[in-house]
Design an enzyme around this catalytic site. Structure first.
Site, PDB file in Angstrom:
ATOM      1  N   ASP A  85       0.866  -1.187   0.000  1.00  0.00           N
ATOM      2  CA  ASP A  85       0.000   0.000   0.000  1.00  0.00           C
ATOM      3  C   ASP A  85       0.901   1.236   0.000  1.00  0.00           C
ATOM      4  O   ASP A  85       2.111   1.120  -0.111  1.00  0.00           O
ATOM      5  CB  ASP A  85      -0.908  -0.011   1.237  1.00  0.00           C
ATOM      6  CG  ASP A  85      -0.110   0.135   2.518  1.00  0.00           C
ATOM      7  OD1 ASP A  85       0.838  -0.650   2.721  1.00  0.00           O
ATOM      8  OD2 ASP A  85      -0.403   1.037   3.326  1.00  0.00           O
ATOM      9  N   HIS A 123       1.743  -9.173  -3.650  1.00  0.00           N
ATOM     10  CA  HIS A 123       0.683  -8.229  -3.290  1.00  0.00           C
ATOM     11  C   HIS A 123       1.363  -6.870  -3.157  1.00  0.00           C
ATOM     12  O   HIS A 123       1.896  -6.500  -2.102  1.00  0.00           O
ATOM     13  CB  HIS A 123       0.016  -8.656  -1.978  1.00  0.00           C
ATOM     14  CG  HIS A 123      -1.077  -7.730  -1.554  1.00  0.00           C
ATOM     15  ND1 HIS A 123      -2.335  -7.778  -2.088  1.00  0.00           N
ATOM     16  CD2 HIS A 123      -1.095  -6.703  -0.674  1.00  0.00           C
ATOM     17  CE1 HIS A 123      -3.080  -6.832  -1.547  1.00  0.00           C
ATOM     18  NE2 HIS A 123      -2.345  -6.162  -0.686  1.00  0.00           N
ATOM     19  N   ASP A 154       2.139 -18.023  -4.101  1.00  0.00           N
ATOM     20  CA  ASP A 154       2.580 -16.889  -4.929  1.00  0.00           C
ATOM     21  C   ASP A 154       1.373 -16.330  -5.669  1.00  0.00           C
ATOM     22  O   ASP A 154       1.164 -16.595  -6.845  1.00  0.00           O
ATOM     23  CB  ASP A 154       3.662 -17.352  -5.914  1.00  0.00           C
ATOM     24  CG  ASP A 154       4.060 -16.222  -6.857  1.00  0.00           C
ATOM     25  OD1 ASP A 154       3.828 -15.049  -6.515  1.00  0.00           O
ATOM     26  OD2 ASP A 154       4.593 -16.524  -7.952  1.00  0.00           O
ATOM     27  N   GLU A 176       2.823 -10.290   0.427  1.00  0.00           N
ATOM     28  CA  GLU A 176       3.035  -8.846   0.343  1.00  0.00           C
ATOM     29  C   GLU A 176       4.538  -8.587   0.477  1.00  0.00           C
ATOM     30  O   GLU A 176       5.324  -9.516   0.681  1.00  0.00           O
ATOM     31  CB  GLU A 176       2.249  -8.096   1.437  1.00  0.00           C
ATOM     32  CG  GLU A 176       2.179  -6.600   1.142  1.00  0.00           C
ATOM     33  CD  GLU A 176       1.279  -5.780   2.086  1.00  0.00           C
ATOM     34  OE1 GLU A 176       0.585  -6.368   2.928  1.00  0.00           O
ATOM     35  OE2 GLU A 176       1.302  -4.542   1.952  1.00  0.00           O
TER      36      GLU A 176
END
Ligand SMILES: [Zn+2]
Length: 767
Positions: free
Chosen positions: A386, A698, A741, A750
């Site tokens: 993020d 991610h 994965d 992530e």
């Protein structure tokens, strides 16, 4: 559950998106997660179960869904797995007296999923024909949307329909075929926000209303053309460090599932095919974490540079690897450049960022929570997948790389391919400065306290960073952020002293100012909590004692001022801080290491701290002994287990400085080997590195661009299964193999700045 007569209403034609979803699942095994017992009989039984299950891959309705795939869809046992989510809207979810799920909507927000009710925990197989049905009514006639969708990334729909419920109960029934790749963990949801049909009518808000849903069913209608699961990625039976080894390194290959006759191994030169080394396969060990027997082969004596594979006489073979003096040069550059790719607030140009170039992001000022105060908090690194920026997390990352430079300045170049390359300062320091400059902006100029974090209220959608335009909220000052800040600024004052004296002085001033804030504000036992509606990474912490110790130890080491040592003594008089961790929460390991390596420090206090520190090291040694793959995590693999492994490697190297012993170097190498391929999954856990590496992290930029940024260490095995994808595909896997994965699996795959940073330290030391 509500019984009534219904009008049968079919939804309009389906929209089936043709976008590929990156699924790489498998029906997997049916063995249980191993118990802590190392019973041989138990293991044999487990192994037998695994091999029988692997043999059967026929797609059957038994495997792929019988009966209603939505558990508790009649709500007779409450809400079960149904969850509400709001993005700008407001609602309450309950089961009403009629036994229906009821959504009381206060506000619909400004996007389709402004209010959303969802259910995870089923699968959709390619080629399968399904039927979804449910009953619905509403106190207000309004359109809404149901969707079976990808649970992550762009959340595109596999099947969807728009309906307009009113006060009459409608029975919706819709057949659809799954045309995309099998998704083992999709999401069924109802979007009750500002859906397109409302927008089209020029409506932007609705009065409060309630929507009732019941008897939700998803069944397989026809499994004839269902495609069986793809073969799961198979780990090679011989694991080596896929990047390779320096000539003098300890070199251990780990073998699994061999027959008794396979007791010798050969190292083959890839170029000539010649056998250049022969050794014994020995020390059979039960690895409970992988539910297998493992064996070891040592080829430390092979020091000749070259590219090789390890083979057994039975034909099992490793991926190729290199032995060379400069084997880690390129990899160290890549894992360091990952931090450049995470940079916020500046344009990444194609000259340096290639395919991952993007305009400057998050340039606007942030607002201090609960005030009108605006601050420039641009710069620094995006934390992870993020785009939030969190001080305690950033402090760990920047501490690791400064410590790496301080210990091994020669390991880093000024030519790694970032904009500052060639400026006469090692690129790793330019990178550290980029984060430190941002941290300086996070310090309150009046009090010296440091704001905990800055991010939007919610996690961003899967967009490039410049497309996250939500208001930036600066969260309140915390003593954990202030303690970490004081520590890394004091460290920076030391590390930058000879390369930029002015900057060094700025950092020291900032450190002292932050430290004054800590002195004026007592221990924080409640810890930081996200304020208001902020839901991004909280990075809370139950104690700030170790952060205070970290600040004192760095200020003492940098300045030699014994008042900081007096403060450490006073802190210990109040009860000793934990010194067993190098995390974003527990930073006592840094503090202990720094104090123990400060010349002239008090011998009595040193003795006490050393005893505690070495106890933590012994625990890591014990774990490494229990794990078949020699890593310092065993039995349970936590979220970000790869960081725990990398941190353990750092701790071993710190221990070697405190009390030299060659075992520590070997243990540190084993942690690096684990991360780069010597583990049960067979993955080298860094994107783009080695032979088998994660391709679907991610990480929003990688997801948007459909290509993984190179050099990122993923979280790795997580036996707690903390996301829907992991729950769906890893449920019966042994703990060390709980890794997927897939970019939906944020708890396994992530990336973060502070997982890369201990790897940078570890690799720089092995270089
Ligand atoms: Zn940004």
């Amino acid at each position: 559950m509500r019984k009534k007569f219904y009008a049968l209403i079919l939804t309009s034609a389906l929209a089936i998106s043709m976008m590929a979803c990156g699924g790489n699942s498998g029906a997997g095994t049916t063995s249980d997660v191993p118990s802590e017992s190392d019973s041989e009989a138990h293991l044999v039984e487990e192994l037998a179960t695994i091999s029988t299950t692997e043999a059967s891959t026929e797609a059957t309705t038994e495997e792929y869904g019988t009966g209603n795939m939505i558990k508790g869809g009649d709500f007779s046992d409450g809400l079960g797995e149904w969850v509400s989510y709001v993005n700008g809207g407001a609602c309450e979810l309950l089961v009403n007296d009629q036994g229906e799920m009821q959504v009381d909507i206060e506000k619909i927000g400004s996007v389709e999923h402004g209010v959303q009710i969802y259910y995870d925990g089923f699968s959709l197989r390619k080629g399968g024909i399904y039927n979804i049905s449910f009953d619905i009514h509403s106190t207000l006639e309004r359109p809404l949307e149901w969707r079976c969708q990808l649970n992550g990334g762009d959340y595109h729909a596999y099947a969807k329909g728009v309906i307009s419920p009113n006060s009459e109960v409608m029975h919706i029934s819709q057949e659809f075929s799954m045309e995309e790749d099998t998704d083992p963990a999709p999401r069924l949801c109802f979007n009750m926000g500002l859906v397109a049909d409302l927008k089209d009518q020029g409506i932007t808000e609705l009065p409060p209303h309630s929507i009732m849903i019941d008897n939700v069913e998803l069944v397989v209608v026809d499994a004839t053309n269902m495609i069986k699961d793809p073969e799961p990625v198979k780990a090679p039976l011989v694991k080596v460090n896929q990047v390779g080894y320096t000539p003098e390194a300890t070199k251990t290959a780990i073998f699994s599932k061999l027959d008794a006759a396979d007791n010798r191994f050969m190292v083959k030169d890839k170029a000539t095919g010649d056998t250049v080394f022969v050794g014994d396969i020995k020390d059979e060990t039960v690895c409970n974490d992988c539910v297998e027997h493992v064996f070891y082969g040592d080829f430390t004596e092979l020091k000749t540079p070259g590219t090789y594979t390890v083979m057994t006489i039975g034909g099992a073979e490793s991926y190729e690897f290199t032995i060379a003096e400069d084997v880690y040069d390129e990899s160290l550059n890549a894992i360091t450049k990952m931090l450049y790719y995470q940079r916020c607030g500046m344009e990444l140009t194609s000259e340096y960022a290639g395919d991952f170039a993007h305009p400057a992001c998050h340039k606007e000022e942030g607002t201090v929570f609960g005030t009108d105060k605006k601050l420039d908090v641009s710069g620094g690194w995006h934390d992870a997948g993020d785009y939030g920026k969190y001080v305690v997390a950033g402090a760990k990352a920047v501490a690791d790389i400064m410590l790496a430079y301080e210990k091994r300045p020669d390991a880093f170049s000024d030519a790694s391919g970032i904009p500052e390359s060639g400026n006469g300062m090692a690129d790793i320091l330019d990178e550290a400065k980029y984060e430190l400059d941002w941290m300086l902006k996070m310090q309150d100029s009046e009090t010296g306290g440091v704001y905990h974090k800055v991010s939007g209220e919610l996690f961003p959608e899967t967009v490039m960073p410049q497309d996250e335009t939500a208001e930036l909220i600066i969260c309140p000052i915390s003593t954990t952020a202030t303690g970490d800040f004081a520590a890394v600024m004091a460290m920076a004052a030391r590390v930058f002293k000879d390369v930029d004296a002015t900057y060094s002085a700025t950092c020291l001033d900032a450190a002292k100012k932050a430290y004054d804030y800590l002195k004026k504000n007592g221990y924080d036992t409640a810890g930081f909590s996200n304020p208001g509606n902020v839901v991004t990474g909280q990075y809370g912490d139950s104690t700030d004692k170790d952060e205070r110790f970290f600040a004192m130890a760095e200020l003492y080491k940098t300045t030699g001022d014994t008042s900081y040592q007096d403060d450490i003594k006073a802190l210990y008089d109040d009860g000793k801080p934990q010194v067993n961790a190098l995390g974003w929460a527990g930073v006592g390991g840094y503090a202990a290491y720094e104090y123990l390596t400060t010349e002239g420090a008090d011998e009595g206090l040193k003795g006490q701290i050393k005893e505690e520190y070495m106890k933590a090291i012994d625990e890591n040694i014990e774990s490494s002994g229990k794990s078949g793959y020699l890593c310092a995590v065993t039995t349970k693999y936590p979220w970000g287990s790869n960081m725990t492994v990398a941190n353990a490697g750092m701790m071993f190297l710190f221990a070697d400085e405190i009390e030299a012993d060659e075992k520590y170097g070997k243990l540190a190498q084993a942690q690096l080997d684990y991360l780069l391929g010597v583990n049960g999954t067979g993955y080298c856990f860094v994107t783009g590195m080695g032979t088998q590496y994660p391709e679907n992290p991610h990480h929003r930029p990688s997801q948007v661009l459909g290509k993984a940024v190179p050099g990122m260490l993923v979280g790795g095995p997580n036996s707690a299964l903390e996301d829907p994808y992991a729950k769906a595909v890893l449920a019966n896997k042994p703990s060390a193999l709980c890794y997927a994965d897939n970019n939906q699996s944020y708890s396994c795959n992530e990336i973060t700045i502070y997982w890369n940073s201990p790897l940078i330290y570890l690799m720089a030391m092995e270089k």
